[in-house]
Design a protein around this motif. Structure first.
Motif, PDB file in Angstrom:
ATOM      1  N   LEU A 117       1.000  -1.333   0.042  1.00 61.50           N
ATOM      2  CA  LEU A 117       0.081  -0.115  -0.061  1.00 61.50           C
ATOM      3  C   LEU A 117       0.851   1.221   0.038  1.00 61.50           C
ATOM      4  O   LEU A 117       1.700   1.328   0.792  1.00 61.50           O
ATOM      5  N   ALA A 118       0.487   2.376  -0.833  1.00 60.71           N
ATOM      6  CA  ALA A 118       0.781   3.772  -0.619  1.00 60.71           C
ATOM      7  C   ALA A 118      -0.083   4.106   0.303  1.00 60.71           C
ATOM      8  O   ALA A 118      -1.032   3.733   0.879  1.00 60.71           O
ATOM      9  N   PRO A 119       0.568   5.610   0.868  1.00 60.80           N
ATOM     10  CA  PRO A 119      -0.199   5.959   1.866  1.00 60.80           C
ATOM     11  C   PRO A 119      -1.796   6.415   1.819  1.00 60.80           C
ATOM     12  O   PRO A 119      -2.500   6.286   2.726  1.00 60.80           O
ATOM     13  N   VAL A 123     -14.548  -3.567   7.709  1.00 62.39           N
ATOM     14  CA  VAL A 123     -13.532  -2.462   7.950  1.00 62.39           C
ATOM     15  C   VAL A 123     -12.745  -1.962   7.064  1.00 62.39           C
ATOM     16  O   VAL A 123     -12.298  -2.660   6.155  1.00 62.39           O
ATOM     17  N   LEU A 124     -13.062  -0.541   6.890  1.00 65.69           N
ATOM     18  CA  LEU A 124     -11.983   0.074   5.877  1.00 65.69           C
ATOM     19  C   LEU A 124     -10.732   0.504   6.723  1.00 65.69           C
ATOM     20  O   LEU A 124     -10.722   1.154   7.826  1.00 65.69           O
ATOM     21  N   CYS A 125      -9.457  -0.083   6.223  1.00 63.34           N
ATOM     22  CA  CYS A 125      -8.417   0.285   6.871  1.00 63.34           C
ATOM     23  C   CYS A 125      -7.362   1.069   6.143  1.00 63.34           C
ATOM     24  O   CYS A 125      -7.469   1.234   4.931  1.00 63.34           O
ATOM     25  N   ALA A 126      -6.598   1.812   6.715  1.00 56.58           N
ATOM     26  CA  ALA A 126      -5.550   2.661   6.242  1.00 56.58           C
ATOM     27  C   ALA A 126      -4.305   2.193   6.762  1.00 56.58           C
ATOM     28  O   ALA A 126      -4.080   1.585   7.854  1.00 56.58           O
ATOM     29  N   PRO A 127      -3.060   2.489   6.111  1.00 54.80           N
ATOM     30  CA  PRO A 127      -1.645   2.244   6.550  1.00 54.80           C
ATOM     31  C   PRO A 127      -1.550   2.920   8.127  1.00 54.80           C
ATOM     32  O   PRO A 127      -2.054   4.132   7.990  1.00 54.80           O
ATOM     33  N   ALA A 128      -1.116   2.334   8.927  1.00 51.52           N
ATOM     34  CA  ALA A 128      -1.264   2.863  10.248  1.00 51.52           C
ATOM     35  C   ALA A 128       0.166   3.972  10.272  1.00 51.52           C
ATOM     36  O   ALA A 128       0.957   3.722   9.603  1.00 51.52           O
ATOM     37  N   ALA A 182      -3.772  -4.063  14.416  1.00 49.98           N
ATOM     38  CA  ALA A 182      -2.556  -3.639  15.128  1.00 49.98           C
ATOM     39  C   ALA A 182      -1.376  -4.391  14.572  1.00 49.98           C
ATOM     40  O   ALA A 182      -0.170  -3.812  14.372  1.00 49.98           O
ATOM     41  N   ALA A 183      -1.688  -5.608  14.739  1.00 54.51           N
ATOM     42  CA  ALA A 183      -0.425  -6.500  14.410  1.00 54.51           C
ATOM     43  C   ALA A 183      -0.067  -6.445  12.869  1.00 54.51           C
ATOM     44  O   ALA A 183       0.928  -6.808  12.337  1.00 54.51           O
ATOM     45  N   ALA A 184      -0.989  -6.024  11.954  1.00 50.58           N
ATOM     46  CA  ALA A 184      -0.680  -5.589  10.667  1.00 50.58           C
ATOM     47  C   ALA A 184      -0.195  -4.009  10.165  1.00 50.58           C
ATOM     48  O   ALA A 184      -0.134  -3.920   9.020  1.00 50.58           O
ATOM     49  N   SER A 185       0.044  -3.410  11.260  1.00 53.98           N
ATOM     50  CA  SER A 185       0.154  -1.988  11.029  1.00 53.98           C
ATOM     51  C   SER A 185      -0.688  -1.267  10.187  1.00 53.98           C
ATOM     52  O   SER A 185      -0.507  -0.400   9.317  1.00 53.98           O
ATOM     53  N   LEU A 186      -2.057  -1.738  10.405  1.00 59.83           N
ATOM     54  CA  LEU A 186      -3.048  -1.011   9.768  1.00 59.83           C
ATOM     55  C   LEU A 186      -4.120  -0.231  10.941  1.00 59.83           C
ATOM     56  O   LEU A 186      -4.193  -0.534  12.146  1.00 59.83           O
ATOM     57  N   ARG A 187      -4.750   0.651  10.656  1.00 62.25           N
ATOM     58  CA  ARG A 187      -5.792   1.375  11.497  1.00 62.25           C
ATOM     59  C   ARG A 187      -7.067   1.340  10.860  1.00 62.25           C
ATOM     60  O   ARG A 187      -7.237   1.502   9.673  1.00 62.25           O
ATOM     61  N   GLY A 188      -8.039   1.270  11.443  1.00 62.76           N
ATOM     62  CA  GLY A 188      -9.551   1.043  11.095  1.00 62.76           C
ATOM     63  C   GLY A 188      -9.839   2.772  10.895  1.00 62.76           C
ATOM     64  O   GLY A 188     -10.106   3.269  12.098  1.00 62.76           O
ATOM     65  N   ASP A 189     -10.299   2.819   9.677  1.00 65.05           N
ATOM     66  CA  ASP A 189     -10.766   4.382   9.477  1.00 65.05           C
ATOM     67  C   ASP A 189     -12.296   4.320   9.621  1.00 65.05           C
ATOM     68  O   ASP A 189     -12.607   5.418   9.988  1.00 65.05           O
ATOM     69  N   ALA A 190     -12.947   3.208   9.249  1.00 64.95           N
ATOM     70  CA  ALA A 190     -14.331   3.131   9.378  1.00 64.95           C
ATOM     71  C   ALA A 190     -14.526   1.803   9.585  1.00 64.95           C
ATOM     72  O   ALA A 190     -14.004   0.815   9.050  1.00 64.95           O
ATOM     73  N   ARG A 191     -15.862   1.209  10.546  1.00 57.61           N
ATOM     74  CA  ARG A 191     -16.169   0.031  10.689  1.00 57.61           C
ATOM     75  C   ARG A 191     -17.880  -0.034  10.670  1.00 57.61           C
ATOM     76  O   ARG A 191     -18.439   0.968  11.203  1.00 57.61           O
ATOM     77  N   TRP A 192     -18.156  -0.927  10.089  1.00 53.32           N
ATOM     78  CA  TRP A 192     -19.687  -0.944   9.814  1.00 53.32           C
ATOM     79  C   TRP A 192     -20.194  -2.439  10.011  1.00 53.32           C
ATOM     80  O   TRP A 192     -19.348  -3.363  10.099  1.00 53.32           O
TER      81      TRP A 192
END
Ligand code: AVI
Length: 331
Positions: A192-194, A326-331, A306-316
């Motif tokens: 992923l890019a930012p 879950v929509l995830c972004a690079p942490a 967290a283990a994958a260095s991702l953060r949840g931007d939105a959860r439905w």
């Protein structure tokens, strides 16, 4: 790909069929000669297996597909709007891509054009779904990748210069154990890019009765799906499992948070597999492990990200809180 499909908009990248055949033979030889017998679940998806899986998705007991569809129908527009410029939509384990249509339509409505890069082990599922999508959506380009996830991810990264959304839907993450799931998501994260995002569909923990019915339905479709692995060994490797030597079993392991699927030998028997020069002995009641399907609590989803260095931007969630997107972004 049949000729009706416009060629310029369609590309299929394939791993060689010979390699797939050799993979299957060696996986069967290894899996059936170890102390605890097992067969890898990725081999469930030949063309008959893919059709049976489609039938599973429509079963009254298999709530996962409908729950995810419900969330996507409500949120696809919101997801597409987050991408300021035309994006690539990658999808891991796309299958029939039926749910993905909601995302494709949302991206097309937003930008007028979209490149869709489905990655799936089943060539037949990819070819069928690409044909339908290209006929339906003139603004769409499909670059299909027939491979396992690892290789598909490498190609997706190489093929995608601009922003992308990588969808991993259907709770496919559940067929990895928790450690492997985190390791795999770390590899997705590395592609992923930012500005890129991951859309992750995850089935949630719930009562045993609901889960066991979802994996052992009244019509026996899931049993046929599992058994298809033995049909495949008989057809492709000269096996002699036959029609009813093994029974399908699906059990919820609350402690592990997973459904375990086995094929259980109905009697003491010796099965020959001619192409492997193998004779395999089974005791009555002996099980071949076929598949695990892990379920997550909201806290376990947090740990996974967290283990994958991702953060949840939105959860439905769906209306019955059975399933999470879950929509995830690079942490
Ligand atoms: C593909 N995967 C997410 C399915 C699941 O729910 O674990 C596979 C499946 N096996 C039996 N039913 C469905």
């Amino acid at each position: 790909m049949p000729g009706a499909t416009p060629r310029a908009r369609y590309l299929m990248i394939e791993t060689p069929a010979e390699r797939d055949a050799a993979d299957f033979a060696s996986a069967v030889a290894v899996g059936l000669t170890q102390a605890e017998k097992s067969l890898p679940c990725r081999f469930l998806y030949d063309s008959r297996g893919s059709r049976l899986f489609e039938a599973i998705c429509a079963l009254p007991e298999y709530y996962l597909t409908r729950a995810e569809h419900e969330i996507l129908a409500a949120r696809a527009g919101e997801i597409a709007v987050r991408f300021a410029q035309p994006a690539t939509l990658g999808e891991l384990g796309s299958g029939s891509a039926r749910k993905t249509r909601l995302l494709i339509e949302a991206f097309l409505a937003r930008h007028g054009a979209l490149r869709y890069v489905p990655i799936d082990i089943s060539r037949s599922a990819l070819a069928t779904s690409a044909r339908g999508l290209l006929e339906r959506y003139p603004g769409l380009e499909v670059h299909a990748i027939a491979s396992e996830y690892q290789e598909g991810l490498r190609l997706l990264k190489a093929l995608t210069p601009g922003p992308k959304l990588v969808a991993w839907l259907g709770s496919n993450v559940g067929n990895f154990d928790r450690r492997e799931a985190a390791a795999f998501l770390r590899r997705v994260r590395a592609a992923l890019a930012p500005a890129d995002r991951v859309l992750l569909g995850v089935d949630l923990r719930k009562p045993r009765a609901i889960l066991e019915a979802a994996y052992d339905d009244a019509q026996g479709v899931t049993a046929r799906f599992t058994h298809n692995l033995l049909v495949r060994i008989d057809r492709e490797l000269g096996g002699r499992f036959g029609a009813d030597s093994f029974a399908h079993r699906a059990r919820w392991r609350e402690d592990e948070g997973r459904i375990e699927i086995h094929l259980v030998s109905r009697r003491a028997q010796r099965i020959t597999i001619a192409a492997l020069g193998l004779e395999v002995d089974f005791a009555r009641g002996e099980a071949i492990h076929i598949e695990d399907s892990f379920k997550y609590s909201p806290a376990e989803i947090d740990e996974l990200l967290a283990a994958a260095s991702l953060r949840g931007d939105a959860r439905w969630l769906d209306a019955q809180s059975r399933y999470s997107l879950v929509l995830c972004a690079p942490a």
